[in-house]
Write an enzyme that holds these catalytic residues in place. Structure first.
Site, PDB file in Angstrom:
ATOM      1  N   ASP A 189       0.850  -1.186   0.000  1.00  0.00           N
ATOM      2  CA  ASP A 189       0.000   0.000   0.000  1.00  0.00           C
ATOM      3  C   ASP A 189       0.895   1.249   0.000  1.00  0.00           C
ATOM      4  O   ASP A 189       1.804   1.363   0.829  1.00  0.00           O
ATOM      5  CB  ASP A 189      -0.826  -0.081   1.295  1.00  0.00           C
ATOM      6  CG  ASP A 189      -1.951   0.920   1.353  1.00  0.00           C
ATOM      7  OD1 ASP A 189      -2.498   1.257   0.303  1.00  0.00           O
ATOM      8  OD2 ASP A 189      -2.288   1.336   2.486  1.00  0.00           O
ATOM      9  N   HIS A 222      -7.709   9.718   4.058  1.00  0.00           N
ATOM     10  CA  HIS A 222      -7.225   8.732   5.034  1.00  0.00           C
ATOM     11  C   HIS A 222      -7.630   9.157   6.435  1.00  0.00           C
ATOM     12  O   HIS A 222      -7.521  10.331   6.798  1.00  0.00           O
ATOM     13  CB  HIS A 222      -5.692   8.662   4.990  1.00  0.00           C
ATOM     14  CG  HIS A 222      -5.161   7.852   3.850  1.00  0.00           C
ATOM     15  ND1 HIS A 222      -4.087   8.238   3.108  1.00  0.00           N
ATOM     16  CD2 HIS A 222      -5.553   6.670   3.335  1.00  0.00           C
ATOM     17  CE1 HIS A 222      -3.835   7.325   2.178  1.00  0.00           C
ATOM     18  NE2 HIS A 222      -4.716   6.365   2.292  1.00  0.00           N
ATOM     19  N   HIS A 261      -9.495   4.594  -1.678  1.00  0.00           N
ATOM     20  CA  HIS A 261      -8.659   4.613  -0.468  1.00  0.00           C
ATOM     21  C   HIS A 261      -9.415   5.356   0.621  1.00  0.00           C
ATOM     22  O   HIS A 261     -10.435   5.983   0.370  1.00  0.00           O
ATOM     23  CB  HIS A 261      -7.336   5.339  -0.753  1.00  0.00           C
ATOM     24  CG  HIS A 261      -6.317   4.460  -1.400  1.00  0.00           C
ATOM     25  ND1 HIS A 261      -5.185   4.056  -0.765  1.00  0.00           N
ATOM     26  CD2 HIS A 261      -6.279   3.893  -2.628  1.00  0.00           C
ATOM     27  CE1 HIS A 261      -4.484   3.283  -1.571  1.00  0.00           C
ATOM     28  NE2 HIS A 261      -5.119   3.164  -2.717  1.00  0.00           N
ATOM     29  N   ASN A 267     -10.090   0.338   0.512  1.00  0.00           N
ATOM     30  CA  ASN A 267      -9.011   0.188   1.504  1.00  0.00           C
ATOM     31  C   ASN A 267      -9.471   0.625   2.888  1.00  0.00           C
ATOM     32  O   ASN A 267     -10.032   1.714   3.048  1.00  0.00           O
ATOM     33  CB  ASN A 267      -7.829   1.071   1.121  1.00  0.00           C
ATOM     34  CG  ASN A 267      -7.094   0.571  -0.096  1.00  0.00           C
ATOM     35  OD1 ASN A 267      -7.629  -0.187  -0.891  1.00  0.00           O
ATOM     36  ND2 ASN A 267      -5.870   0.999  -0.250  1.00  0.00           N
TER      37      ASN A 267
END
Ligand code: 13P
Length: 290
Positions: free
Chosen positions: A77, A183, A214, A236
């Protein structure tokens, strides 16, 4: 390996990519997938892989594949250099994500092309299959709990025209895009996906590439579901697993301050992580897909 994502693309579900950095986290991810008969991607960032050991991660995933019969892809990743990609490919990873999204577009193109060229050579020479993922757009945050408010600008989002150009010129198998995702989990202000932008990207690239989301932690379930309907085939997840792990450990340490046996202290962490993975597998629709 690529068949796993092709099947997801064809049948409109997504395969979860779950990050791990310890043996019991990997065990919990696999246990959830086994129970729900789901394909999975086990992933390490550069830091997580360095901590676990690259060859050790490959060996451990191989053991779990044999033990469970599950299709498990081992993915790097956010690899930041060709040197790092070469290292994990030599160790035996099945998938690599080269993240050149912080570079100017032309440089991202050139460096991603170099990675794809290298991977294709390895595939041909050693008769292996390795999935290559590229990235476009400005993905904010880090895999932790953020106190500050998330602000995503229009200019951070992946452009549909650039996505098509990038896919055609690099030949990547998968493309990580930015459509309001980030994130981490944000205490103030949730991550809202720009589903229209996703539809435009999908319209531009069609089935030429596997679209990747993501920053899957903290996005409302309804948005994730719609994104999968619109063409996302890999999601993810890291922060929600980290939070679950820590909550389990905090609970054990608070309830049993004198406990010193690691496998007893880690039991709750294992269960909490497994629960999150189960929830995500159900949300992504990959249950009973093996
Ligand atoms: P989260 O930490 O937000 O789940 O994102 C994980 C991720 O995108 C790993 O690449």
């Amino acid at each position: 390996m690529k068949e796993i994502l092709k099947k997801a693309q064809k049948e409109h579900y997504a395969v979860g990519a779950f990050n791990f950095s310890t043996a019991e986290i990997l065990k919990a991810i696999v246990a959830a997938a086994k129970e729900l008969k789901s394909p999975i991607i086990a992933a390490t960032s550069e830091g997580e892989g360095k901590f676990f050991g690259w060859r050790e991660a490959v060996a451990m995933v191989e053991v779990w594949r044999h033990a469970t019969g599950l299709p498990i892809i081992l993915n790097l990743d956010h690899g930041k250099s060709l040197a790092m990609i070469k290292k994990v490919v030599a160790a035996g990873y099945n998938a690599v994500h080269f993240d050149g999204s912080g570079l100017p577009y032309a440089q991202n193109l050139t460096e991603t092309c170099d990675v794809v060229k290298y991977i294709r050579e390895v595939e041909k020479t050693f008769d292996r299959q390795i999935i290559v993922e590229g990235e476009l757009g400005y993905l904010r945050g880090a895999s932790s709990l953020h106190k500050e408010k998330l602000e995503i600008k229009e200019s951070d989002l992946t452009s549909p025209e650039q996505a098509l150009d990038f896919v055609e010129r690099t030949g990547v198998d998968s493309l990580a895009i930015v459509i309001g995702n980030a994130h981490g989990v944000f205490k103030a202000g949730e991550e809202k996906l720009h589903l229209r932008r996703l539809a435009e990207i999908k319209e531009a690239v069609g089935d030429k590439v596997f679209l990747v989301l993501h920053g899957g932690s903290g996005i409302p379930a309804g948005d994730v579901k719609k994104a999968i309907e619109l063409g996302i085939v890999k999601v993810n997840i890291n922060t929600e697993l980290r939070l679950a792990y820590k909550a389990g450990l905090d609970k054990e340490l608070a309830e049993h301050p004198d406990e010193t046996t690691p496998y007893k202290l880690l039991e709750s962490s294992f269960e909490e992580v497994k629960k999150v993975v189960e929830e995500k597998i159900k949300l992504f629709g990959s249950e009973n897909k093996v």
